[in-house]
Design a protein around this motif. Structure first.
Motif, PDB file in Angstrom:
ATOM      1  N   SER A 147       0.814  -1.212   0.000  1.00 34.40           N
ATOM      2  CA  SER A 147       0.000   0.000   0.000  1.00 34.40           C
ATOM      3  C   SER A 147       0.848   1.262   0.000  1.00 34.40           C
ATOM      4  CB  SER A 147      -0.891   0.008   1.246  1.00 34.40           C
ATOM      5  OG  SER A 147      -0.081   0.143   2.411  1.00 34.40           O
ATOM      6  N   ALA A 148       0.168   2.395  -0.203  1.00 36.66           N
ATOM      7  CA  ALA A 148       0.840   3.690  -0.130  1.00 36.66           C
ATOM      8  C   ALA A 148       1.326   3.968   1.288  1.00 36.66           C
ATOM      9  CB  ALA A 148      -0.100   4.794  -0.598  1.00 36.66           C
ATOM     10  N   ALA A 149       0.567   3.507   2.290  1.00 29.54           N
ATOM     11  CA  ALA A 149       0.992   3.690   3.677  1.00 29.54           C
ATOM     12  C   ALA A 149       2.331   3.005   3.925  1.00 29.54           C
ATOM     13  CB  ALA A 149      -0.073   3.131   4.628  1.00 29.54           C
ATOM     14  N   TRP A 150       2.506   1.851   3.319  1.00 32.78           N
ATOM     15  CA  TRP A 150       3.767   1.129   3.460  1.00 32.78           C
ATOM     16  C   TRP A 150       4.917   1.960   2.894  1.00 32.78           C
ATOM     17  CZ3 TRP A 150       5.016  -3.686   0.005  1.00 32.78           C
ATOM     18  CH2 TRP A 150       6.275  -4.199   0.351  1.00 32.78           C
ATOM     19  N   LEU A 233      -8.427   5.385  -1.592  1.00 34.14           N
ATOM     20  CA  LEU A 233      -8.251   4.585  -0.389  1.00 34.14           C
ATOM     21  C   LEU A 233      -7.247   5.219   0.566  1.00 34.14           C
ATOM     22  CD1 LEU A 233      -9.011   1.894   1.026  1.00 34.14           C
ATOM     23  CD2 LEU A 233      -7.065   0.844  -0.151  1.00 34.14           C
ATOM     24  N   GLU A 234      -6.212   5.868   0.008  1.00 31.24           N
ATOM     25  CA  GLU A 234      -5.125   6.416   0.826  1.00 31.24           C
ATOM     26  C   GLU A 234      -4.696   7.782   0.291  1.00 31.24           C
ATOM     27  OE1 GLU A 234      -2.235   3.084   2.025  1.00 31.24           O
ATOM     28  OE2 GLU A 234      -2.796   2.581  -0.033  1.00 31.24           O
ATOM     29  N   PRO A 235      -5.562   8.771   0.333  1.00 33.77           N
ATOM     30  CA  PRO A 235      -5.215  10.066  -0.264  1.00 33.77           C
ATOM     31  C   PRO A 235      -4.060  10.780   0.423  1.00 33.77           C
ATOM     32  CG  PRO A 235      -7.294  10.203   0.950  1.00 33.77           C
ATOM     33  CD  PRO A 235      -6.935   8.757   0.866  1.00 33.77           C
ATOM     34  N   GLU A 236      -4.000  10.721   1.764  1.00 35.00           N
ATOM     35  CA  GLU A 236      -2.953  11.452   2.470  1.00 35.00           C
ATOM     36  C   GLU A 236      -1.572  10.884   2.149  1.00 35.00           C
ATOM     37  OE1 GLU A 236      -5.602  10.166   3.978  1.00 35.00           O
ATOM     38  OE2 GLU A 236      -6.785  11.919   4.556  1.00 35.00           O
ATOM     39  N   ALA A 237      -1.439   9.562   2.237  1.00 32.11           N
ATOM     40  CA  ALA A 237      -0.153   8.934   1.938  1.00 32.11           C
ATOM     41  C   ALA A 237       0.224   9.144   0.477  1.00 32.11           C
ATOM     42  CB  ALA A 237      -0.206   7.440   2.263  1.00 32.11           C
ATOM     43  N   THR A 259      -7.108   3.208 -10.989  1.00 28.78           N
ATOM     44  CA  THR A 259      -8.529   2.915 -11.003  1.00 28.78           C
ATOM     45  C   THR A 259      -8.986   2.653 -12.426  1.00 28.78           C
ATOM     46  OG1 THR A 259      -9.215   5.190 -11.324  1.00 28.78           O
ATOM     47  CG2 THR A 259      -8.860   4.469  -9.046  1.00 28.78           C
ATOM     48  N   SER A 260     -10.260   2.373 -12.586  1.00 31.36           N
ATOM     49  CA  SER A 260     -10.800   2.088 -13.910  1.00 31.36           C
ATOM     50  C   SER A 260     -11.237   3.351 -14.634  1.00 31.36           C
ATOM     51  CB  SER A 260     -11.997   1.135 -13.785  1.00 31.36           C
ATOM     52  OG  SER A 260     -12.988   1.699 -12.965  1.00 31.36           O
ATOM     53  N   ARG A 261     -10.882   4.507 -14.125  1.00 31.46           N
ATOM     54  CA  ARG A 261     -11.224   5.764 -14.785  1.00 31.46           C
ATOM     55  C   ARG A 261      -9.981   6.646 -14.808  1.00 31.46           C
ATOM     56  NH1 ARG A 261     -11.169   8.926 -10.395  1.00 31.46           N
ATOM     57  NH2 ARG A 261     -11.866   8.072  -8.431  1.00 31.46           N
ATOM     58  N   PRO A 262      -9.920   7.613 -15.755  1.00 36.83           N
ATOM     59  CA  PRO A 262      -8.777   8.523 -15.792  1.00 36.83           C
ATOM     60  C   PRO A 262      -8.675   9.301 -14.490  1.00 36.83           C
ATOM     61  CG  PRO A 262     -10.034   8.643 -17.815  1.00 36.83           C
ATOM     62  CD  PRO A 262     -10.854   7.825 -16.853  1.00 36.83           C
ATOM     63  N   SER A 305     -11.606  -3.844 -10.780  1.00 38.60           N
ATOM     64  CA  SER A 305     -12.320  -5.052 -10.338  1.00 38.60           C
ATOM     65  C   SER A 305     -11.696  -5.768  -9.153  1.00 38.60           C
ATOM     66  CB  SER A 305     -12.464  -6.075 -11.491  1.00 38.60           C
ATOM     67  OG  SER A 305     -13.136  -5.476 -12.573  1.00 38.60           O
ATOM     68  N   VAL A 306     -10.443  -5.473  -8.811  1.00 42.42           N
ATOM     69  CA  VAL A 306      -9.786  -6.176  -7.717  1.00 42.42           C
ATOM     70  C   VAL A 306      -9.358  -5.172  -6.663  1.00 42.42           C
ATOM     71  CG1 VAL A 306      -7.855  -7.654  -7.030  1.00 42.42           C
ATOM     72  CG2 VAL A 306      -8.987  -8.013  -9.232  1.00 42.42           C
ATOM     73  N   LEU A 307      -9.686  -5.445  -5.425  1.00 46.60           N
ATOM     74  CA  LEU A 307      -9.277  -4.594  -4.314  1.00 46.60           C
ATOM     75  C   LEU A 307      -8.297  -5.367  -3.453  1.00 46.60           C
ATOM     76  CD1 LEU A 307      -9.496  -2.108  -2.474  1.00 46.60           C
ATOM     77  CD2 LEU A 307     -11.449  -3.191  -1.367  1.00 46.60           C
ATOM     78  N   TYR A 308      -7.060  -4.867  -3.332  1.00 44.37           N
ATOM     79  CA  TYR A 308      -6.056  -5.501  -2.496  1.00 44.37           C
ATOM     80  C   TYR A 308      -6.028  -4.791  -1.146  1.00 44.37           C
ATOM     81  CZ  TYR A 308      -4.242  -7.793  -6.662  1.00 44.37           C
ATOM     82  OH  TYR A 308      -4.096  -8.556  -7.790  1.00 44.37           O
ATOM     83  N   ILE A 309      -6.207  -5.535  -0.083  1.00 43.65           N
ATOM     84  CA  ILE A 309      -6.084  -4.983   1.260  1.00 43.65           C
ATOM     85  C   ILE A 309      -4.732  -5.395   1.801  1.00 43.65           C
ATOM     86  CG2 ILE A 309      -7.021  -4.899   3.592  1.00 43.65           C
ATOM     87  CD1 ILE A 309      -8.790  -3.613   1.480  1.00 43.65           C
ATOM     88  N   SER A 310      -3.869  -4.416   2.019  1.00 43.99           N
ATOM     89  CA  SER A 310      -2.490  -4.700   2.392  1.00 43.99           C
ATOM     90  C   SER A 310      -2.337  -4.869   3.891  1.00 43.99           C
ATOM     91  CB  SER A 310      -1.578  -3.567   1.917  1.00 43.99           C
ATOM     92  OG  SER A 310      -0.284  -3.709   2.437  1.00 43.99           O
ATOM     93  N   THR A 311      -1.343  -5.662   4.272  1.00 45.89           N
ATOM     94  CA  THR A 311      -1.000  -5.825   5.685  1.00 45.89           C
ATOM     95  C   THR A 311      -0.640  -4.488   6.296  1.00 45.89           C
ATOM     96  OG1 THR A 311      -0.129  -8.015   5.203  1.00 45.89           O
ATOM     97  CG2 THR A 311       0.511  -7.028   7.298  1.00 45.89           C
ATOM     98  N   TYR A 312      -0.026  -3.608   5.508  1.00 44.20           N
ATOM     99  CA  TYR A 312       0.484  -2.362   6.032  1.00 44.20           C
ATOM    100  C   TYR A 312      -0.410  -1.170   5.723  1.00 44.20           C
ATOM    101  CZ  TYR A 312       4.428  -5.407   6.569  1.00 44.20           C
ATOM    102  OH  TYR A 312       5.230  -6.461   6.902  1.00 44.20           O
TER     103      TYR A 312
END
Length: 318
Positions: A147-150, A233-237, A259-262, A305-312
């Motif tokens: 993730s971006a947080a990572w 999902l992570e705008p600040e990071a 994302t699926s859009r510009p 279509s796919v959402l990855y939820i990261s450990t970090y």
């Protein structure tokens, strides 16, 4: 092989993930999307022991030019990173730097046998692949498998060491602060408890600590950074890292949307030095470099279509 006649030769991309499931999988998904585009060849590199197992079950996607290749590594990990490797991370990753000559040889070999390698996409943790890319005068694109947080946590490793939050062998006190201590020095990420700092950064492994410190500045040298996440999902990071890396990232390289859009006009992209949507959706920057022309034309990739939820991925409630 390169196309015959008047058609343009295919663009040859070499991809090199860390040999672990959480790293190989996102890299392979990306490579399949690249190889599915007309005009691209992808060589997917694995260490030899893992490659030998993978080819037993490998079936290349139809209508793509995606192939598996290997380079030797002294560590034998036929099933990828295992418990022993993870508890000896410093030794393992130091050993991976010995693959530099083999990677240089592979780039030369593939360039002669197939077509010139025009780009290296490699895992963030294989920072030394940047030196190989520089030697051949080709861009390196970094893939962050998390993730971006990572990314923000990794980017702040020097500050975290100074605060006694990571790598006890490098801290002044030679130990970490208490688990209930608050870590509030990571820009782009809310405060978190010391106990929430990723365990791999708390390891008392001097070789691993040195390798980790060494890799941090290399992200600025990359031509592009791809993150396994998306902006909303992570705008600040995302905003923080985009601002930090903008000067080190060439605005002439193409955009890879999350994302699926510009992207929106206020949505920063890490692989472009601009916030304007035309640089991504309109691909107006593609004329600046021949390589960018190819990639901007063929590799405007949208992941959907796919959402990855990261450990970090941290959601702070402190």
């Amino acid at each position: 092989m390169a196309s015959q006649g008047t058609s343009s030769p295919k663009i040859h991309v070499l991809a090199f993930p860390v040999p672990g499931q959480g790293h190989i999988t996102p890299m392979m998904h990306l490579c399949k999307k690249i190889a599915a585009r007309d005009g691209f060849i992808v060589s997917f590199v694995n260490v030899d022991s893992l490659h030998d197992e993978m080819i037993k079950h490998w079936r290349a996607p139809s209508n793509t030019d995606l192939r598996l290749v290997s380079i030797p590594l002294s560590w034998k990990i036929p099933h990828g990173l295992d418990a022993y490797t993870l508890t000896h991370s410093g030794e393992f990753f130091k050993a991976t730097t010995e693959m530099i000559p083999a990677l240089e040889h592979l780039v030369s070999k593939l360039s002669l046998e197939i077509s010139p390698v025009r780009c290296i996409i490699s895992d963030y943790f294989f920072f030394w692949t940047q030196d190989v890319a520089d030697k051949f005068g080709i861009p390196r694109i970094v893939l962050w498998p998390g993730s971006a947080a990572w990314t923000t946590i990794e980017y702040h490793i020097p500050e975290l060491i100074a605060g006694g939050h990571v790598f006890p062998s490098l801290t002044e006190a030679k130990k970490l602060v208490a688990d209930e201590s608050i870590v509030d020095i990571i820009k782009g990420l809310g405060p978190l408890h010391q106990a929430d700092v990723p365990l791999y950064l708390q390891a008392d492994d001097h070789l691993w600590a040195e390798y980790s410190v060494q890799r941090v500045p290399y992200i600025r040298k990359a031509s592009c950074v791809l993150v396994n996440s998306f902006y909303d999902l992570e705008p600040e990071a995302s905003d923080f890292m985009a601002a930090e890396l903008r000067k080190g990232i060439s605005p002439s390289v193409p955009c890879f949307s999350w994302t699926s859009r510009p992207p929106r006009s206020d949505q920063p992209t890490w692989c472009s030095g601009t916030r304007t949507p035309s640089a991504c959706g309109g691909l107006t920057s593609r004329k600046r470099l021949p390589f960018s022309t190819y990639l901007s034309t063929y590799l405007h990739i949208y992941i959907s279509s796919v959402l990855y939820i990261s450990t970090y991925l941290y959601i702070s409630n402190i």
